[in-house]
Design a protein around this motif. Structure first.
Motif, PDB file in Angstrom:
ATOM      1  N   SER A 203       0.804  -1.227   0.000  1.00 39.48           N
ATOM      2  CA  SER A 203       0.000   0.000   0.000  1.00 39.48           C
ATOM      3  C   SER A 203       0.840   1.282   0.000  1.00 39.48           C
ATOM      4  O   SER A 203       0.281   2.374  -0.089  1.00 39.48           O
ATOM      5  CB  SER A 203      -0.939   0.015   1.220  1.00 39.48           C
ATOM      6  N   GLU A 204       2.150   1.147   0.101  1.00 41.97           N
ATOM      7  CA  GLU A 204       2.999   2.343   0.165  1.00 41.97           C
ATOM      8  C   GLU A 204       2.974   3.142  -1.129  1.00 41.97           C
ATOM      9  O   GLU A 204       3.100   4.368  -1.112  1.00 41.97           O
ATOM     10  CB  GLU A 204       4.430   1.933   0.527  1.00 41.97           C
ATOM     11  N   ASP A 205       2.814   2.477  -2.265  1.00 42.78           N
ATOM     12  CA  ASP A 205       2.750   3.162  -3.564  1.00 42.78           C
ATOM     13  C   ASP A 205       1.815   2.378  -4.467  1.00 42.78           C
ATOM     14  O   ASP A 205       2.189   1.345  -5.032  1.00 42.78           O
ATOM     15  CB  ASP A 205       4.151   3.256  -4.182  1.00 42.78           C
TER      16      ASP A 205
ATOM     17  N   SER B 148       4.407  -4.355  -8.898  1.00 41.67           N
ATOM     18  CA  SER B 148       5.006  -5.295  -7.951  1.00 41.67           C
ATOM     19  C   SER B 148       4.984  -6.704  -8.539  1.00 41.67           C
ATOM     20  O   SER B 148       4.057  -7.061  -9.266  1.00 41.67           O
ATOM     21  CB  SER B 148       4.234  -5.295  -6.624  1.00 41.67           C
ATOM     22  N   VAL B 149       5.994  -7.482  -8.198  1.00 37.90           N
ATOM     23  CA  VAL B 149       6.031  -8.898  -8.545  1.00 37.90           C
ATOM     24  C   VAL B 149       5.966  -9.701  -7.256  1.00 37.90           C
ATOM     25  O   VAL B 149       6.809  -9.524  -6.366  1.00 37.90           O
ATOM     26  CB  VAL B 149       7.307  -9.262  -9.328  1.00 37.90           C
TER      27      VAL B 149
ATOM     28  N   GLU C  76      12.501   0.095 -10.799  1.00 37.69           N
ATOM     29  CA  GLU C  76      11.212   0.725 -10.488  1.00 37.69           C
ATOM     30  C   GLU C  76      10.168  -0.280 -10.018  1.00 37.69           C
ATOM     31  O   GLU C  76       9.070   0.086  -9.587  1.00 37.69           O
ATOM     32  CB  GLU C  76      10.689   1.478 -11.715  1.00 37.69           C
ATOM     33  N   VAL C  77      10.490  -1.568 -10.108  1.00 35.42           N
ATOM     34  CA  VAL C  77       9.549  -2.631  -9.740  1.00 35.42           C
ATOM     35  C   VAL C  77       9.856  -3.126  -8.331  1.00 35.42           C
ATOM     36  O   VAL C  77      11.026  -3.262  -7.944  1.00 35.42           O
ATOM     37  CB  VAL C  77       9.628  -3.803 -10.747  1.00 35.42           C
ATOM     38  N   LEU C  78       8.801  -3.394  -7.560  1.00 33.84           N
ATOM     39  CA  LEU C  78       8.946  -3.939  -6.211  1.00 33.84           C
ATOM     40  C   LEU C  78       8.793  -5.456  -6.278  1.00 33.84           C
ATOM     41  O   LEU C  78       7.783  -5.959  -6.778  1.00 33.84           O
ATOM     42  CB  LEU C  78       7.876  -3.341  -5.291  1.00 33.84           C
ATOM     43  N   PHE C  79       9.782  -6.182  -5.807  1.00 36.94           N
ATOM     44  CA  PHE C  79       9.756  -7.647  -5.811  1.00 36.94           C
ATOM     45  C   PHE C  79       9.524  -8.147  -4.379  1.00 36.94           C
ATOM     46  O   PHE C  79      10.320  -7.863  -3.478  1.00 36.94           O
ATOM     47  CB  PHE C  79      11.067  -8.207  -6.363  1.00 36.94           C
ATOM     48  N   LEU C  80       8.438  -8.894  -4.185  1.00 40.46           N
ATOM     49  CA  LEU C  80       8.075  -9.387  -2.855  1.00 40.46           C
ATOM     50  C   LEU C  80       8.255 -10.900  -2.805  1.00 40.46           C
ATOM     51  O   LEU C  80       7.609 -11.641  -3.559  1.00 40.46           O
ATOM     52  CB  LEU C  80       6.621  -9.017  -2.524  1.00 40.46           C
TER      53      LEU C  80
END
Length: 249
Positions: free
Chosen positions: A19-21, A26-27, A54-58
């Motif tokens: 939820s931060e951005d 996101s992946v 620029e991508v968030l990897f979780l």
């Protein structure tokens, strides 16, 4: 570890990070320690995190974060979801890093060249084949077929895969508990029959698998089954079922 590569530790942590951005792509990498293809794909994801800044990897361990895995209907590992905020953009299951990169290129502004990665030379896992149910099978006939499967043994496990090769960690853990207790059981691979798989959810009013059946009646999934073993309820139900005439299939 890259700043855009995050290991998720709880559902609350997951919701907070996601939820931060809400405009960020996101992946979600669902993996398990028991699945060898996850090792190479996790390495590939770490490499991708350096290319797609620029991508968030979780990183989400499916067996540990089962609440998150179930909320996204994760049926096998490795599995990957690409999101923008809370919106699902793409879904991929298997160990094909090139395909994952191709999907990322479609949903990010700065496309990266798709090329083989040294850590992901293994071909994607073949999808399980499922027999096509008869075209003229009615709901009533399907219900009867499911009930026959539920009654083919005193204990029946509806699982993903088979006891020798479970297709998900929840099924693997359930098989382990049954074997640990020395419980004889029959099993049915719900990945082999889509009609049975979907009908069992409605018939038992239980949306996930595995499902443990005792004397034709649903006990529950892994968590309820484990709890019933720990508090002795399953032993009592099993003993009572043993006194009843065995149902025929």
């Amino acid at each position: 570890m890259s700043s855009n590569l995050v290991e998720i530790t709880s559902p609350e942590h997951f919701r907070q990070v996601l939820s931060e951005d809400l405009n960020r792509v996101s992946v979600l990498d669902f993996w398990a320690s028991w699945a060898k293809p996850c090792e190479k794909m996790n390495e590939a994801v770490k490499e991708m995190s350096g290319k797609y800044k620029e991508v968030l990897f979780l990183m989400i361990e499916a067996d540990v974060q089962d609440e998150i895995a179930e909320s996204f209907d994760i049926e096998e590992v490795p599995s990957f979801l690409i999101l923008r905020g809370h919106t699902l953009l793409a879904r991929h299951a298997g160990s094909n890093a090139q395909l994952l990169m191709s999907l990322l290129n479609q949903h990010t502004n700065s496309a990266q060249p798709v090329q083989p990665l040294s850590t992901t030379s293994q071909p994607p896992a073949a999808a399980p084949t499922a027999p096509i149910p008869p075209a003229n099978e009615t709901d009533e006939q399907l219900d009867e077929r499911c009930r026959q499967l539920m009654n083919k043994h005193k204990v029946v496990l509806f699982m993903k895969g088979n006891p020798s090769a479970p297709k998900c960690g929840f099924s693997r853990q359930t098989v382990g508990l049954l074997r640990e207790k020395g419980i004889e059981f029959a099993w049915f691979d719900i990945l082999s029959d889509q009609a049975v798989r979907e009908r069992m959810k409605k018939l038992n009013d239980w949306p996930t698998f595995p499902q443990i059946i005792l004397n034709g009646e649903l006990i529950g999934g892994l968590d309820i089954f484990r709890e019933s073993l720990e508090n002795g309820e399953f032993d009592e139900m099993y003993a009572a079922a043993s006194e009843e005439p065995e149902k025929s299939s």
